[in-house]
Motif scaffolding. Structure first.
Motif, PDB file in Angstrom:
ATOM      1  N   LEU A   1       5.390  -5.434  16.151  1.00 50.94           N
ATOM      2  CA  LEU A   1       5.975  -6.756  16.363  1.00 50.94           C
ATOM      3  C   LEU A   1       5.000  -7.742  17.007  1.00 50.94           C
ATOM      4  O   LEU A   1       5.169  -8.952  16.879  1.00 50.94           O
ATOM      5  N   GLN A   2       3.984  -7.250  17.693  1.00 50.00           N
ATOM      6  CA  GLN A   2       3.008  -8.146  18.318  1.00 50.00           C
ATOM      7  C   GLN A   2       2.055  -8.729  17.284  1.00 50.00           C
ATOM      8  O   GLN A   2       1.736  -9.911  17.320  1.00 50.00           O
ATOM      9  N   THR A   3       1.606  -7.888  16.356  1.00 50.17           N
ATOM     10  CA  THR A   3       0.633  -8.353  15.359  1.00 50.17           C
ATOM     11  C   THR A   3       1.290  -8.703  14.028  1.00 50.17           C
ATOM     12  O   THR A   3       0.699  -9.407  13.219  1.00 50.17           O
ATOM     13  N   GLY A   4       2.497  -8.177  13.796  1.00 51.83           N
ATOM     14  CA  GLY A   4       3.170  -8.433  12.526  1.00 51.83           C
ATOM     15  C   GLY A   4       2.696  -7.546  11.393  1.00 51.83           C
ATOM     16  O   GLY A   4       3.035  -7.758  10.239  1.00 51.83           O
ATOM     17  N   GLU A   5       1.878  -6.536  11.723  1.00 56.12           N
ATOM     18  CA  GLU A   5       1.335  -5.649  10.700  1.00 56.12           C
ATOM     19  C   GLU A   5       2.155  -4.370  10.616  1.00 56.12           C
ATOM     20  O   GLU A   5       2.740  -3.924  11.600  1.00 56.12           O
ATOM     21  N   ARG A   6       2.165  -3.795   9.422  1.00 51.86           N
ATOM     22  CA  ARG A   6       2.803  -2.497   9.231  1.00 51.86           C
ATOM     23  C   ARG A   6       1.759  -1.420   9.430  1.00 51.86           C
ATOM     24  O   ARG A   6       0.641  -1.513   8.925  1.00 51.86           O
ATOM     25  N   GLU A   7       2.142  -0.389  10.170  1.00 54.56           N
ATOM     26  CA  GLU A   7       1.211   0.690  10.478  1.00 54.56           C
ATOM     27  C   GLU A   7       1.793   1.999   9.983  1.00 54.56           C
ATOM     28  O   GLU A   7       3.009   2.192  10.002  1.00 54.56           O
ATOM     29  N   ALA A   8       0.938   2.892   9.508  1.00 54.21           N
ATOM     30  CA  ALA A   8       1.377   4.199   9.027  1.00 54.21           C
ATOM     31  C   ALA A   8       0.566   5.281   9.712  1.00 54.21           C
ATOM     32  O   ALA A   8      -0.653   5.164   9.867  1.00 54.21           O
TER      33      ALA A   8
ATOM     34  N   GLN B   1       0.850  -1.176   0.000  1.00 46.91           N
ATOM     35  CA  GLN B   1       0.000   0.000   0.000  1.00 46.91           C
ATOM     36  C   GLN B   1       0.895   1.238   0.000  1.00 46.91           C
ATOM     37  O   GLN B   1       1.795   1.334   0.818  1.00 46.91           O
ATOM     38  N   ALA B   2       0.647   2.146  -0.896  1.00 48.92           N
ATOM     39  CA  ALA B   2       1.409   3.388  -0.948  1.00 48.92           C
ATOM     40  C   ALA B   2       0.919   4.330   0.132  1.00 48.92           C
ATOM     41  O   ALA B   2      -0.276   4.426   0.403  1.00 48.92           O
ATOM     42  N   VAL B   3       1.874   5.015   0.778  1.00 44.92           N
ATOM     43  CA  VAL B   3       1.525   6.003   1.795  1.00 44.92           C
ATOM     44  C   VAL B   3       2.121   7.342   1.388  1.00 44.92           C
ATOM     45  O   VAL B   3       3.121   7.393   0.682  1.00 44.92           O
ATOM     46  N   PRO B   4       1.503   8.450   1.824  1.00 46.15           N
ATOM     47  CA  PRO B   4       2.033   9.765   1.457  1.00 46.15           C
ATOM     48  C   PRO B   4       3.433   9.991   2.020  1.00 46.15           C
ATOM     49  O   PRO B   4       3.790   9.444   3.060  1.00 46.15           O
TER      50      PRO B   4
ATOM     51  N   GLY C   1       6.418  11.526   4.010  1.00 48.09           N
ATOM     52  CA  GLY C   1       6.455  12.140   5.325  1.00 48.09           C
ATOM     53  C   GLY C   1       5.663  11.393   6.364  1.00 48.09           C
ATOM     54  O   GLY C   1       5.618  11.803   7.520  1.00 48.09           O
ATOM     55  N   SER C   2       5.029  10.302   5.994  1.00 47.11           N
ATOM     56  CA  SER C   2       4.257   9.512   6.959  1.00 47.11           C
ATOM     57  C   SER C   2       5.211   8.732   7.848  1.00 47.11           C
ATOM     58  O   SER C   2       6.309   8.369   7.446  1.00 47.11           O
ATOM     59  N   HIS C   3       4.759   8.463   9.070  1.00 41.74           N
ATOM     60  CA  HIS C   3       5.533   7.645   9.996  1.00 41.74           C
ATOM     61  C   HIS C   3       5.075   6.202   9.828  1.00 41.74           C
ATOM     62  O   HIS C   3       3.899   5.888   9.998  1.00 41.74           O
ATOM     63  N   VAL C   4       6.021   5.316   9.518  1.00 46.34           N
ATOM     64  CA  VAL C   4       5.682   3.909   9.274  1.00 46.34           C
ATOM     65  C   VAL C   4       6.408   3.068  10.309  1.00 46.34           C
ATOM     66  O   VAL C   4       7.577   3.307  10.619  1.00 46.34           O
ATOM     67  N   ARG C   5       5.730   2.052  10.835  1.00 47.55           N
ATOM     68  CA  ARG C   5       6.366   1.150  11.789  1.00 47.55           C
ATOM     69  C   ARG C   5       5.813  -0.257  11.605  1.00 47.55           C
ATOM     70  O   ARG C   5       4.729  -0.457  11.049  1.00 47.55           O
ATOM     71  N   LEU C   6       6.542  -1.234  12.118  1.00 48.25           N
ATOM     72  CA  LEU C   6       6.127  -2.627  12.086  1.00 48.25           C
ATOM     73  C   LEU C   6       5.732  -3.009  13.510  1.00 48.25           C
ATOM     74  O   LEU C   6       6.552  -2.934  14.421  1.00 48.25           O
TER      75      LEU C   6
END
Length: 145
Positions: free
Chosen positions: A13-20, A1-4, A6-11
């Protein structure tokens, strides 16, 4: 998924999902999603059906050119560094010859030795044993080359 940009992206570790997390800017609050996307991408039309094959080829060519230029710069800088280290470790042959002459030691290159051996082999004054020895020595030097 493309994000704008300057977005803050992290993984997570508990769920294994990437969050922005989208950046919070005052000027973006009133804009629609499409307007924000256009601002982020500049003058590029983001409708996937609007790209022609020629536009895609031009974009790919620009990417390749910039990649080649980056490689060339990195190669040139690494070559320069290698040359500097080699120059620090080694001295020119002329300088070495001069230093050996001061010590009364005659230094010969492989080429000079090979010329002497060929002359000894071709000499009519040389005996059969000297010619055989010259050939064996010459074989050693030729094998190195």
């Amino acid at each position: 998924q493309a994000v704008p940009a300057g977005s803050h992206v992290r993984l997570n570790l508990q769920t294994g999902e990437r969050e922005a997390k989208l950046p919070e800017r005052e000027n973006l609050k009133g804009d629609t999603r499409e307007e924000r996307r256009r601002k982020r991408l500049g003058k590029v039309d983001v409708d996937s059906n609007s790209f022609t094959s020629q536009e895609l080829k031009k974009a790919l060519a620009k990417m390749k050119e910039s990649e080649k230029a980056e490689r060339k710069v990195s190669k040139e800088s690494s070559l320069f560094l290698k040359q500097c280290t080699v120059r620090k470790k080694f001295r020119p042959i002329e300088q070495l010859k001069e230093e050996f002459e001061k010590l009364n030691v005659k230094m010969e290159t492989d080429y000079e030795i090979m010329v002497k051996l060929i002359r000894r082999f071709n000499s009519s004054a040389s005996t059969l044993d000297e010619k055989v020895a010259a050939l064996y020595d010459l074989e050693y030097y030729v094998h190195q080359v």
